[in-house]
Motif scaffolding. Sequence first.
Motif, short mmCIF file in Angstrom:
data_model
loop_
_atom_site.label_atom_id
_atom_site.label_comp_id
_atom_site.label_asym_id
_atom_site.label_seq_id
_atom_site.Cartn_x
_atom_site.Cartn_y
_atom_site.Cartn_z
N PHE A 102 8.80 12.10 -10.25
CA PHE A 102 8.58 12.41 -8.85
C PHE A 102 9.88 12.82 -8.15
N TRP A 103 10.99 12.25 -8.60
CA TRP A 103 12.29 12.65 -8.07
C TRP A 103 12.56 14.11 -8.36
N ALA A 104 12.31 14.52 -9.60
CA ALA A 104 12.55 15.92 -9.98
C ALA A 104 11.61 16.85 -9.22
N LEU A 105 10.35 16.49 -9.11
CA LEU A 105 9.40 17.34 -8.39
C LEU A 105 9.76 17.43 -6.91
N ASP A 106 10.26 16.34 -6.35
CA ASP A 106 10.69 16.37 -4.95
C ASP A 106 11.86 17.32 -4.75
N ASN A 107 12.80 17.30 -5.68
CA ASN A 107 13.93 18.23 -5.60
C ASN A 107 13.48 19.68 -5.74
N MET A 108 12.53 19.92 -6.61
CA MET A 108 12.01 21.28 -6.75
C MET A 108 11.24 21.70 -5.50
N GLN A 109 10.52 20.76 -4.89
CA GLN A 109 9.79 21.08 -3.65
C GLN A 109 10.75 21.41 -2.51
N LYS A 110 11.86 20.70 -2.43
CA LYS A 110 12.86 21.01 -1.41
C LYS A 110 13.41 22.42 -1.60
N ALA A 111 13.61 22.82 -2.84
CA ALA A 111 14.06 24.19 -3.11
C ALA A 111 13.00 25.20 -2.71
N ILE A 112 11.75 24.87 -2.99
CA ILE A 112 10.64 25.76 -2.59
C ILE A 112 10.59 25.93 -1.08
N ASN A 113 10.82 24.85 -0.35
CA ASN A 113 10.73 24.89 1.11
C ASN A 113 11.74 25.84 1.73
N HIS A 114 12.83 26.12 1.04
CA HIS A 114 13.87 26.99 1.57
C HIS A 114 13.67 28.45 1.17
N LEU A 115 12.62 28.74 0.42
CA LEU A 115 12.39 30.08 -0.06
C LEU A 115 11.44 30.85 0.84
N SER A 116 11.61 32.15 0.86
CA SER A 116 10.71 33.03 1.59
C SER A 116 9.40 33.20 0.82
N ASP A 117 8.31 33.40 1.55
CA ASP A 117 7.03 33.65 0.91
C ASP A 117 7.03 34.98 0.16
N GLN A 118 7.84 35.92 0.62
CA GLN A 118 7.80 37.28 0.08
C GLN A 118 8.63 37.47 -1.18
N ASN A 119 9.60 36.61 -1.41
CA ASN A 119 10.52 36.81 -2.53
C ASN A 119 10.07 36.05 -3.78
N ASP A 120 10.32 36.66 -4.94
CA ASP A 120 10.01 36.03 -6.22
C ASP A 120 10.84 34.75 -6.36
N PRO A 121 10.19 33.58 -6.50
CA PRO A 121 10.93 32.31 -6.48
C PRO A 121 11.52 31.89 -7.82
N GLU A 122 11.18 32.56 -8.90
CA GLU A 122 11.50 32.03 -10.23
C GLU A 122 12.99 31.83 -10.44
N ALA A 123 13.81 32.82 -10.12
CA ALA A 123 15.24 32.72 -10.42
C ALA A 123 15.90 31.57 -9.67
N VAL A 124 15.55 31.40 -8.39
CA VAL A 124 16.14 30.33 -7.59
C VAL A 124 15.71 28.96 -8.11
N LEU A 125 14.43 28.84 -8.45
CA LEU A 125 13.94 27.55 -8.94
C LEU A 125 14.49 27.23 -10.33
N LEU A 126 14.74 28.25 -11.12
CA LEU A 126 15.36 28.01 -12.42
C LEU A 126 16.76 27.44 -12.25
N VAL A 127 17.50 27.94 -11.29
CA VAL A 127 18.83 27.40 -11.00
C VAL A 127 18.75 25.91 -10.68
N GLU A 128 17.75 25.52 -9.88
CA GLU A 128 17.59 24.11 -9.51
C GLU A 128 17.19 23.27 -10.72
#
Length: 358
Positions: A102-128
Amino acid sequence: MTTSNPKSVEAIIWRDGRLLLLDQRILPEQEVYLTYDSAEGVAGAIKDMVVRGAPAIGISAAYGVVLAARACFAADGDQWKTTIADKIQVLADSRPTAVNLFWALDNMQKAINHLSDQNDPEAVLLVEAIRIHESDIAANRTMGEFGAEIIAQSNDAGRSVMTHCNTGALATGGVGTALGVIRTAFEKGYIDHVHADETRPWFQGSRLTAWELMREGIPVSLNVEGAAAHVMRTQDISWVIVGADRITANGDVANKIGTYNLAVLAMHHGVRFMVVAPTSTIDMSLACGEDIVIEERDPEEVVCYKGLRVAPEGVEVFNPVFDVTPADLIDVIVTEKGIVERPDAEKMRALMSKDRLH
Protein backbone atom coordinates in the motif's frame (compact mmCIF):
# COMPACT_ATOMS: atom_id res chain seq x y z
CA MET A 1 18.85 -3.11 -12.48
CA THR A 2 21.34 -5.05 -10.37
CA THR A 3 21.85 -5.53 -6.66
CA SER A 4 24.99 -4.41 -4.87
CA ASN A 5 26.20 -8.00 -4.43
CA PRO A 6 27.01 -9.78 -7.72
CA LYS A 7 26.32 -13.15 -6.07
CA SER A 8 22.79 -12.13 -5.09
CA VAL A 9 19.94 -13.22 -7.29
CA GLU A 10 17.53 -10.64 -8.72
CA ALA A 11 13.89 -11.47 -8.07
CA ILE A 12 12.53 -8.40 -9.91
CA ILE A 13 13.75 -7.13 -13.29
CA TRP A 14 12.27 -4.42 -15.53
CA ARG A 15 13.40 -5.05 -19.08
CA ASP A 16 12.17 -3.84 -22.48
CA GLY A 17 8.97 -2.44 -21.03
CA ARG A 18 7.95 -5.59 -19.20
CA LEU A 19 8.26 -6.95 -15.67
CA LEU A 20 10.18 -10.17 -15.10
CA LEU A 21 9.67 -12.01 -11.83
CA LEU A 22 11.65 -15.02 -10.67
CA ASP A 23 9.07 -17.73 -9.94
CA GLN A 24 9.79 -18.48 -6.29
CA ARG A 25 7.27 -21.32 -6.15
CA ILE A 26 9.60 -23.66 -8.02
CA LEU A 27 12.94 -22.73 -6.47
CA PRO A 28 15.46 -24.23 -5.90
CA GLU A 29 14.79 -26.92 -8.51
CA GLN A 30 14.25 -24.43 -11.34
CA GLU A 31 15.21 -20.80 -11.92
CA VAL A 32 12.50 -19.46 -14.22
CA TYR A 33 11.51 -15.85 -14.86
CA LEU A 34 7.89 -15.14 -15.74
CA THR A 35 7.05 -12.09 -17.84
CA TYR A 36 4.20 -9.69 -17.09
CA ASP A 37 2.74 -6.89 -19.20
CA SER A 38 -0.44 -6.07 -17.25
CA ALA A 39 -1.41 -4.95 -13.76
CA GLU A 40 -3.77 -7.90 -13.48
CA GLY A 41 -0.94 -10.28 -14.22
CA VAL A 42 1.27 -8.68 -11.57
CA ALA A 43 -1.57 -8.86 -9.03
CA GLY A 44 -1.95 -12.55 -9.81
CA ALA A 45 1.79 -13.08 -9.34
CA ILE A 46 1.63 -11.44 -5.91
CA LYS A 47 -1.45 -13.41 -4.85
CA ASP A 48 -0.08 -16.72 -6.13
CA MET A 49 3.33 -16.27 -4.42
CA VAL A 50 5.38 -15.99 -7.61
CA VAL A 51 6.84 -12.96 -5.83
CA ARG A 52 6.76 -12.69 -2.03
CA GLY A 53 8.34 -10.72 0.76
CA ALA A 54 6.90 -7.34 1.72
CA PRO A 55 9.46 -5.07 -0.02
CA ALA A 56 9.43 -7.17 -3.20
CA ILE A 57 5.64 -7.09 -3.29
CA GLY A 58 5.66 -3.29 -3.06
CA ILE A 59 8.25 -2.92 -5.82
CA SER A 60 6.37 -5.32 -8.09
CA ALA A 61 3.12 -3.44 -7.51
CA ALA A 62 4.81 -0.16 -8.45
CA TYR A 63 5.85 -1.63 -11.79
CA GLY A 64 2.31 -3.00 -12.08
CA VAL A 65 1.01 0.56 -11.97
CA VAL A 66 3.33 1.47 -14.86
CA LEU A 67 1.84 -1.37 -16.89
CA ALA A 68 -1.65 -0.23 -15.91
CA ALA A 69 -0.92 3.33 -17.04
CA ARG A 70 0.29 2.11 -20.42
CA ALA A 71 -2.86 0.07 -20.98
CA CYS A 72 -5.24 2.76 -19.75
CA PHE A 73 -3.70 5.56 -21.80
CA ALA A 74 -3.72 3.40 -24.94
CA ALA A 75 -7.36 2.42 -24.44
CA ASP A 76 -8.90 5.54 -22.88
CA GLY A 77 -6.72 8.53 -23.81
CA ASP A 78 -7.36 11.52 -21.58
CA GLN A 79 -9.70 9.43 -19.39
CA TRP A 80 -6.85 7.20 -18.24
CA LYS A 81 -6.88 8.50 -14.66
CA THR A 82 -10.44 7.28 -14.23
CA THR A 83 -9.83 3.78 -15.51
CA ILE A 84 -6.47 3.22 -13.83
CA ALA A 85 -8.12 3.40 -10.41
CA ASP A 86 -9.71 -0.02 -10.88
CA LYS A 87 -6.39 -1.57 -11.87
CA ILE A 88 -4.64 -0.08 -8.83
CA GLN A 89 -7.40 -1.55 -6.66
CA VAL A 90 -6.76 -4.99 -8.17
CA LEU A 91 -3.12 -4.65 -7.11
CA ALA A 92 -4.14 -3.46 -3.63
CA ASP A 93 -6.40 -6.48 -3.17
CA SER A 94 -3.63 -9.00 -3.96
CA ARG A 95 -2.27 -9.30 -0.37
CA PRO A 96 -3.85 -7.62 2.70
CA THR A 97 -1.11 -7.71 5.36
CA ALA A 98 2.11 -6.42 3.78
CA VAL A 99 1.94 -2.65 4.21
CA ASN A 100 4.77 -2.08 1.69
CA LEU A 101 2.22 -2.90 -1.01
CA PHE A 102 0.00 0.00 0.00
CA TRP A 103 2.96 2.31 0.60
CA ALA A 104 4.21 1.72 -2.93
CA LEU A 105 0.76 2.17 -4.46
CA ASP A 106 0.29 5.39 -2.49
CA ASN A 107 3.56 6.74 -3.86
CA MET A 108 2.52 5.82 -7.38
CA GLN A 109 -0.87 7.49 -6.83
CA LYS A 110 0.84 10.69 -5.71
CA ALA A 111 2.84 10.67 -8.93
CA ILE A 112 -0.37 10.12 -10.91
CA ASN A 113 -2.01 13.08 -9.18
CA HIS A 114 0.68 15.42 -10.53
CA LEU A 115 0.25 14.29 -14.13
CA SER A 116 -1.86 15.85 -16.84
CA ASP A 117 -4.79 13.89 -18.24
CA GLN A 118 -3.56 14.57 -21.78
CA ASN A 119 0.03 13.34 -21.47
CA ASP A 120 1.22 9.72 -21.70
CA PRO A 121 1.98 8.81 -18.04
CA GLU A 122 4.17 5.75 -18.57
CA ALA A 123 7.62 7.38 -18.63
CA VAL A 124 7.02 9.48 -15.51
CA LEU A 125 5.54 6.58 -13.56
CA LEU A 126 8.40 4.33 -14.58
CA VAL A 127 10.82 6.84 -13.06
CA GLU A 128 8.88 6.64 -9.78
CA ALA A 129 8.78 2.82 -9.81
CA ILE A 130 12.53 2.69 -10.42
CA ARG A 131 13.04 5.18 -7.58
CA ILE A 132 11.08 2.88 -5.24
CA HIS A 133 13.16 -0.09 -6.42
CA GLU A 134 16.49 1.71 -6.03
CA SER A 135 15.55 3.13 -2.63
CA ASP A 136 14.97 -0.41 -1.39
CA ILE A 137 18.40 -1.48 -2.65
CA ALA A 138 19.99 1.44 -0.77
CA ALA A 139 17.91 0.77 2.36
CA ASN A 140 19.05 -2.86 2.36
CA ARG A 141 22.70 -1.78 2.36
CA THR A 142 22.15 0.69 5.19
CA MET A 143 20.18 -1.75 7.34
CA GLY A 144 22.84 -4.37 6.77
CA GLU A 145 25.49 -2.04 8.20
CA PHE A 146 23.33 -0.95 11.16
CA GLY A 147 22.37 -4.51 12.08
CA ALA A 148 25.89 -5.88 11.71
CA GLU A 149 27.22 -3.17 14.02
CA ILE A 150 24.69 -4.16 16.69
CA ILE A 151 25.87 -7.77 16.41
CA ALA A 152 29.49 -6.62 16.69
CA GLN A 153 28.70 -4.72 19.89
CA SER A 154 27.25 -7.86 21.50
CA ASN A 155 30.71 -9.42 21.60
CA ASP A 156 29.84 -11.59 24.58
CA ALA A 157 27.24 -13.47 22.57
CA GLY A 158 27.43 -16.56 20.36
CA ARG A 159 28.78 -16.71 16.82
CA SER A 160 25.63 -18.14 15.23
CA VAL A 161 22.25 -16.58 14.42
CA MET A 162 18.82 -17.95 13.61
CA THR A 163 16.45 -16.65 10.96
CA HIS A 164 12.92 -17.42 9.80
CA CYS A 165 11.24 -17.49 6.38
CA ASN A 166 13.14 -15.67 3.60
CA THR A 167 14.23 -12.06 3.91
CA GLY A 168 17.00 -11.93 1.33
CA ALA A 169 17.41 -10.85 -2.29
CA LEU A 170 14.33 -12.90 -3.18
CA ALA A 171 12.15 -10.87 -0.81
CA THR A 172 13.47 -7.39 -1.60
CA GLY A 173 15.00 -5.24 -4.30
CA GLY A 174 18.50 -5.59 -2.87
CA VAL A 175 20.45 -8.01 -0.69
CA GLY A 176 17.71 -8.35 1.89
CA THR A 177 16.46 -7.09 5.24
CA ALA A 178 17.26 -9.66 7.95
CA LEU A 179 19.34 -11.66 5.50
CA GLY A 180 21.08 -8.44 4.47
CA VAL A 181 22.19 -7.99 8.06
CA ILE A 182 23.32 -11.61 8.19
CA ARG A 183 25.26 -11.24 4.93
CA THR A 184 26.99 -8.09 6.17
CA ALA A 185 27.78 -9.55 9.59
CA PHE A 186 29.29 -12.64 7.95
CA GLU A 187 31.38 -10.56 5.55
CA LYS A 188 32.74 -8.55 8.50
CA GLY A 189 33.54 -11.69 10.49
CA TYR A 190 30.98 -11.12 13.26
CA ILE A 191 29.13 -14.42 12.78
CA ASP A 192 30.15 -17.84 11.51
CA HIS A 193 26.92 -19.76 11.00
CA VAL A 194 23.20 -19.41 10.30
CA HIS A 195 20.37 -21.64 11.51
CA ALA A 196 17.38 -21.41 9.14
CA ASP A 197 13.87 -22.52 10.07
CA GLU A 198 12.26 -24.53 7.26
CA THR A 199 9.12 -22.30 7.44
CA ARG A 200 5.95 -24.23 6.75
CA PRO A 201 3.77 -24.41 4.77
CA TRP A 202 5.66 -22.90 1.79
CA PHE A 203 9.14 -23.91 3.05
CA GLN A 204 10.67 -20.50 2.32
CA GLY A 205 13.48 -21.22 4.76
CA SER A 206 14.51 -24.50 3.17
CA ARG A 207 13.78 -23.68 -0.48
CA LEU A 208 14.86 -20.03 -0.54
CA THR A 209 16.97 -18.94 2.45
CA ALA A 210 19.17 -22.04 2.49
CA TRP A 211 19.56 -21.72 -1.29
CA GLU A 212 20.56 -18.04 -1.10
CA LEU A 213 23.07 -18.60 1.70
CA MET A 214 24.63 -21.67 0.12
CA ARG A 215 25.18 -19.96 -3.23
CA GLU A 216 27.09 -17.24 -1.37
CA GLY A 217 29.17 -19.64 0.71
CA ILE A 218 27.61 -18.71 4.06
CA PRO A 219 27.44 -21.79 6.35
CA VAL A 220 23.81 -22.67 7.06
CA SER A 221 22.03 -25.44 8.94
CA LEU A 222 18.37 -26.13 8.17
CA ASN A 223 16.04 -27.10 11.01
CA VAL A 224 12.35 -27.82 11.39
CA GLU A 225 10.50 -25.20 13.40
CA GLY A 226 9.88 -27.66 16.20
CA ALA A 227 13.65 -27.83 16.78
CA ALA A 228 14.05 -24.07 17.42
CA ALA A 229 14.02 -24.29 21.22
CA HIS A 230 16.51 -27.16 21.17
CA VAL A 231 18.79 -25.23 18.81
CA MET A 232 18.69 -22.17 21.07
CA ARG A 233 19.49 -24.27 24.14
CA THR A 234 22.30 -26.33 22.63
CA GLN A 235 23.90 -24.19 19.89
CA ASP A 236 25.94 -20.99 19.90
CA ILE A 237 23.02 -18.64 19.10
CA SER A 238 23.39 -14.92 19.75
CA TRP A 239 20.45 -13.44 17.82
CA VAL A 240 17.22 -14.36 16.13
CA ILE A 241 17.02 -12.02 13.11
CA VAL A 242 13.75 -11.70 11.17
CA GLY A 243 12.00 -9.37 8.76
CA ALA A 244 8.52 -7.85 8.97
CA ASP A 245 5.42 -7.41 6.84
CA ARG A 246 3.90 -4.68 8.99
CA ILE A 247 5.05 -2.82 12.12
CA THR A 248 2.52 -0.81 14.11
CA ALA A 249 2.90 2.51 15.91
CA ASN A 250 3.82 0.84 19.21
CA GLY A 251 6.43 -1.48 17.69
CA ASP A 252 4.36 -4.67 17.41
CA VAL A 253 5.48 -6.70 14.40
CA ALA A 254 3.50 -8.85 11.97
CA ASN A 255 5.70 -11.36 10.20
CA LYS A 256 5.59 -14.88 8.80
CA ILE A 257 3.70 -17.31 11.03
CA GLY A 258 6.09 -18.78 13.59
CA THR A 259 7.93 -15.54 14.30
CA TYR A 260 6.02 -15.01 17.56
CA ASN A 261 7.04 -18.52 18.68
CA LEU A 262 10.70 -17.66 18.12
CA ALA A 263 10.43 -14.41 20.09
CA VAL A 264 8.98 -16.23 23.10
CA LEU A 265 11.66 -18.92 22.89
CA ALA A 266 14.41 -16.33 22.47
CA MET A 267 13.38 -14.49 25.62
CA HIS A 268 13.35 -17.73 27.61
CA HIS A 269 16.82 -18.74 26.39
CA GLY A 270 18.44 -15.31 26.69
CA VAL A 271 18.80 -14.96 22.92
CA ARG A 272 18.36 -11.44 21.53
CA PHE A 273 15.65 -10.71 18.96
CA MET A 274 16.15 -8.34 16.01
CA VAL A 275 13.57 -7.19 13.44
CA VAL A 276 14.93 -5.68 10.22
CA ALA A 277 12.59 -3.75 7.92
CA PRO A 278 12.49 -0.51 5.92
CA THR A 279 10.34 2.32 7.26
CA SER A 280 7.89 1.63 4.42
CA THR A 281 6.88 -1.39 6.53
CA ILE A 282 5.89 0.80 9.50
CA ASP A 283 2.19 1.66 9.62
CA MET A 284 1.71 4.52 12.07
CA SER A 285 -2.04 4.50 11.40
CA LEU A 286 -2.37 1.28 13.43
CA ALA A 287 -1.90 1.64 17.17
CA CYS A 288 -0.94 -1.95 17.92
CA GLY A 289 -0.72 -5.44 16.51
CA GLU A 290 -4.33 -6.25 17.34
CA ASP A 291 -5.32 -3.81 14.57
CA ILE A 292 -3.50 -5.77 11.85
CA VAL A 293 -5.55 -7.82 9.41
CA ILE A 294 -4.00 -11.29 9.40
CA GLU A 295 -4.28 -13.02 6.04
CA GLU A 296 -5.52 -16.61 5.96
CA ARG A 297 -4.80 -18.72 2.91
CA ASP A 298 -6.08 -21.87 1.23
CA PRO A 299 -6.15 -24.99 3.46
CA GLU A 300 -4.60 -26.93 0.57
CA GLU A 301 -1.28 -25.25 1.38
CA VAL A 302 -1.23 -27.16 4.67
CA VAL A 303 -2.76 -30.51 3.75
CA CYS A 304 -0.83 -30.95 0.48
CA TYR A 305 2.73 -30.47 -0.70
CA LYS A 306 3.50 -30.47 -4.43
CA GLY A 307 0.24 -32.29 -5.03
CA LEU A 308 0.86 -34.99 -2.42
CA ARG A 309 -1.72 -35.11 0.35
CA VAL A 310 -0.16 -35.30 3.83
CA ALA A 311 -3.34 -34.98 5.95
CA PRO A 312 -6.63 -36.87 6.09
CA GLU A 313 -9.50 -35.82 3.83
CA GLY A 314 -11.94 -33.44 5.50
CA VAL A 315 -9.63 -32.30 8.30
CA GLU A 316 -10.31 -28.75 9.50
CA VAL A 317 -7.43 -26.38 8.75
CA PHE A 318 -6.43 -23.03 10.26
CA ASN A 319 -3.87 -21.40 7.96
CA PRO A 320 -2.89 -17.89 9.10
CA VAL A 321 0.05 -16.58 7.09
CA PHE A 322 1.32 -14.17 9.75
CA ASP A 323 1.42 -13.73 13.50
CA VAL A 324 2.11 -10.69 15.66
CA THR A 325 5.14 -10.41 17.91
CA PRO A 326 4.53 -7.92 20.74
CA ALA A 327 7.02 -5.07 21.04
CA ASP A 328 8.05 -6.14 24.54
CA LEU A 329 9.63 -9.31 23.09
CA ILE A 330 11.78 -7.34 20.61
CA ASP A 331 15.28 -6.14 21.50
CA VAL A 332 15.78 -3.93 18.46
CA ILE A 333 14.09 -2.84 15.25
CA VAL A 334 16.57 -1.93 12.49
CA THR A 335 15.50 0.42 9.68
CA GLU A 336 17.28 2.53 7.09
CA LYS A 337 16.58 5.61 9.24
CA GLY A 338 18.16 4.15 12.33
CA ILE A 339 17.51 1.64 15.10
CA VAL A 340 14.93 1.43 17.88
CA GLU A 341 15.95 -0.51 20.96
CA ARG A 342 13.16 -1.95 23.12
CA PRO A 343 10.51 -0.33 20.88
CA ASP A 344 7.47 1.51 22.16
CA ALA A 345 5.13 4.16 20.77
CA GLU A 346 7.30 7.11 21.75
CA LYS A 347 10.44 5.64 20.21
CA MET A 348 8.60 4.70 17.02
CA ARG A 349 7.28 8.27 16.66
CA ALA A 350 10.80 9.62 17.09
CA LEU A 351 12.12 7.27 14.40
CA MET A 352 9.42 8.19 11.90
CA SER A 353 9.98 11.90 12.47
CA LYS A 354 13.46 11.61 10.95
CA ASP A 355 13.57 12.95 7.39
CA ARG A 356 16.94 11.53 6.42
CA LEU A 357 19.14 8.51 7.02
CA HIS A 358 21.09 8.33 10.29
